[in-house]
Write a protein that holds these residues in place. Structure first.
Motif, PDB file in Angstrom:
ATOM      1  N   UNK A 133      -3.298  38.394  -9.933  1.00 28.12           N
ATOM      2  CA  UNK A 133      -3.227  37.024  -9.455  1.00 28.12           C
ATOM      3  C   UNK A 133      -4.193  36.871  -8.283  1.00 28.12           C
ATOM      4  N   UNK A 134      -4.926  35.758  -8.236  1.00 31.89           N
ATOM      5  CA  UNK A 134      -5.894  35.555  -7.181  1.00 31.89           C
ATOM      6  C   UNK A 134      -5.199  35.357  -5.832  1.00 31.89           C
ATOM      7  N   UNK A 135      -5.813  35.954  -4.795  1.00 28.30           N
ATOM      8  CA  UNK A 135      -5.214  35.910  -3.465  1.00 28.30           C
ATOM      9  C   UNK A 135      -5.116  34.481  -2.927  1.00 28.30           C
ATOM     10  N   UNK A 136      -6.042  33.618  -3.341  1.00 25.73           N
ATOM     11  CA  UNK A 136      -6.042  32.250  -2.833  1.00 25.73           C
ATOM     12  C   UNK A 136      -4.768  31.498  -3.251  1.00 25.73           C
TER      13      UNK A 136
ATOM     14  N   UNK B 196      -2.483  39.275 -13.927  1.00 21.06           N
ATOM     15  CA  UNK B 196      -1.954  38.056 -14.521  1.00 21.06           C
ATOM     16  C   UNK B 196      -1.086  37.305 -13.513  1.00 21.06           C
ATOM     17  N   UNK B 197      -0.891  36.014 -13.766  1.00 22.46           N
ATOM     18  CA  UNK B 197       0.041  35.237 -12.950  1.00 22.46           C
ATOM     19  C   UNK B 197       1.496  35.467 -13.343  1.00 22.46           C
ATOM     20  N   UNK B 198       1.724  36.008 -14.545  1.00 22.29           N
ATOM     21  CA  UNK B 198       3.057  36.077 -15.130  1.00 22.29           C
ATOM     22  C   UNK B 198       4.106  36.770 -14.258  1.00 22.29           C
TER      23      UNK B 198
ATOM     24  N   UNK C 227       2.997  49.763 -13.107  1.00 23.58           N
ATOM     25  CA  UNK C 227       2.479  50.551 -14.223  1.00 23.58           C
ATOM     26  C   UNK C 227       1.522  49.734 -15.089  1.00 23.58           C
ATOM     27  N   UNK C 228       1.863  48.474 -15.342  1.00 19.44           N
ATOM     28  CA  UNK C 228       0.997  47.653 -16.192  1.00 19.44           C
ATOM     29  C   UNK C 228      -0.281  47.259 -15.461  1.00 19.44           C
ATOM     30  N   UNK C 229      -0.214  47.086 -14.153  1.00 18.80           N
ATOM     31  CA  UNK C 229      -1.420  46.811 -13.380  1.00 18.80           C
ATOM     32  C   UNK C 229      -2.408  47.959 -13.511  1.00 18.80           C
ATOM     33  N   UNK C 230      -1.907  49.180 -13.400  1.00 14.97           N
ATOM     34  CA  UNK C 230      -2.764  50.363 -13.556  1.00 14.97           C
ATOM     35  C   UNK C 230      -3.321  50.438 -14.976  1.00 14.97           C
TER      36      UNK C 230
ATOM     37  N   UNK D 153       2.787  31.175 -19.296  1.00 14.05           N
ATOM     38  CA  UNK D 153       1.865  31.920 -18.438  1.00 14.05           C
ATOM     39  C   UNK D 153       1.335  33.219 -19.052  1.00 14.05           C
ATOM     40  N   UNK D 154       1.823  33.604 -20.225  1.00 11.50           N
ATOM     41  CA  UNK D 154       1.278  34.792 -20.875  1.00 11.50           C
ATOM     42  C   UNK D 154      -0.121  34.486 -21.422  1.00 11.50           C
ATOM     43  N   UNK D 155      -1.124  35.302 -21.103  1.00 12.28           N
ATOM     44  CA  UNK D 155      -2.476  35.087 -21.660  1.00 12.28           C
ATOM     45  C   UNK D 155      -2.561  35.654 -23.074  1.00 12.28           C
ATOM     46  N   UNK D 156      -1.946  34.960 -24.028  1.00 16.80           N
ATOM     47  CA  UNK D 156      -1.892  35.456 -25.400  1.00 16.80           C
ATOM     48  C   UNK D 156      -3.285  35.498 -26.021  1.00 16.80           C
TER      49      UNK D 156
END
Length: 377
Positions: A1-4, A43-45, A103-106, A203-206
């Protein structure tokens, strides 16, 4: 997710928790760290699910708060009601999701650099059909805890008395009893789960037909697959509230106040002692006190009331100075259901863990994907 977006959102949720007194000071600190972990995901999710669960759960808690407060008692003897949530309660609901998010971020960071025809190219972040099981675990966690929160906070307002799900005859129990369920509570749990799953679909990027042509684009989703997954996850989250009722009915003791017939709730979800343990401590101290005379004329006294004082009605609930038991010395707090093995926070975490891991196992079976894929890049 973007810091802004993440930073202002984190600050806003911390301020809301502080201004509405919905979390203790240390609970706010832990919630801030949890939000930061979720916001670090590409992701934003994960972050959105955390925020939606917090806002929806807080709203459910506020519904007819005064009415719910009159249905139970807190451990201090006054009317019940949900006070500020502690850091333990925050972790019980979100710790498993935080671990899966890390874990998913990695996993995504390693996959982002894809090798194609001997060249390293930027891959895509889209979520493919039969994709990452870790995502299923994150959604399952929040669908289950949101369903459980809605079921507990709204189910207690049902016009019908709850029935103990762990008893063979589904006997009626006081409102607030661990393991007590109502039809309205199940409907409320389904609503809470549906809110989380609907948010996930938004919000899922399908992966689509367009992204499938990109490097590591993944298999696109069809409408049928989206609907089937949404229904399955919603039902799975609702089952989480039922699992929490079973675990609470078996492993968590519910304590009833005999004078009012209401369930006694521990502050912050901790255990509540019955009168038996408390009376044992009081009697041991009383027996150590000797009064009057010398030698053989000394007698043991366990009475805190002089015989010359006028008799009081031991059953009068308005007498705030009465003993912690009735006139016949029967305890005023008794165990209604359950073994005293876990407190409410332990049960919540065990339920969230089970539903997250179970959701991944079911998805692995349905998609015919090895569960070991959660460790792959």
């Amino acid at each position: 997710m973007k810091a802004i977006y993440a930073v202002p959102a984190c600050l806003a949720i911390v301020y809301r928790a502080y201004s509405h007194n919905s979390l203790t000071p240390f609970g706010i600190f832990v919630a801030g760290l949890t939000a930061a972990v979720h916001a670090y995901h590409p992701w934003n999710l994960p972050f959105v699910l955390l925020i939606v669960f917090f806002l929806a759960g807080t709203r459910a808690t506020a519904v007819k708060k005064e009415v719910k407060a009159s249905l139970t008692l807190n451990a201090q003897g006054s009317e019940g009601g949900e006070g500020p949530r502690t850091h333990v309660q925050v972790l019980a609901n979100s710790l498993m999701a935080s671990i899966l998010t890390i874990l998913h971020t990695y996993q995504l960071s390693r996959r982002r650099e894809a090798v194609y025809d001997g060249q390293t190219l930027n891959g895509t972040y889209c979520y493919s059909w039969k994709g990452d099981l870790l995502v299923v675990g994150i959604i399952s966690n929040y669908a289950a805890v949101c369903a459980d929160t809605f079921s507990s906070e709204l189910g207690i307002l049902s016009r019908t008395e709850p029935r103990l799900i762990t008893s063979f005859n589904l006997r009626k129990v006081p409102r607030g009893t661990n393991g007590g369920v109502t039809v309205w509570g199940l409907v409320a749990g389904f609503l809470g789960s549906m809110i989380i799953v609907t948010t996930s679909l938004i919000f899922l990027p399908l992966c689509s037909d367009h992204t499938s042509r990109e490097v590591a684009g993944g298999q696109p989703w069809s409408i049928h697959e989206i609907i089937a997954s949404a229904v399955g996850l919603t039902v799975w989250g609702t089952l989480g509230s039922l699992l929490d009722s079973f675990l609470g009915g078996w492993l968590q003791r519910s304590v009833k106040d005999v004078r009012t017939g209401k369930i006694v709730e521990g502050e912050g979800g901790v255990r509540v002692l019955t009168s038996a343990a408390q009376e044992g401590k009081k009697s041991a101290g009383a027996k150590a006190r000797l009064v009057g005379g010398e030698g053989q004329s000394a007698v043991e006294s366990t009475s805190a009331v002089d015989d010359s004082m006028p008799a009081k009605d031991p059953y009068n609930p308005k007498d705030k100075h009465r003993k912690a038991s009735f006139g016949d010395n029967k305890p005023t707090r008794v165990a209604e259901t359950g073994w005293d093995l876990l407190d409410n926070n332990d049960v919540n975490f065990l339920m969230a863990f089970t539903m997250s891991v179970g959701g991944m196992l079911v998805a692995a079976w349905y998609w015919d994907v090895p569960i070991a894929s959660i460790l792959e890049n």
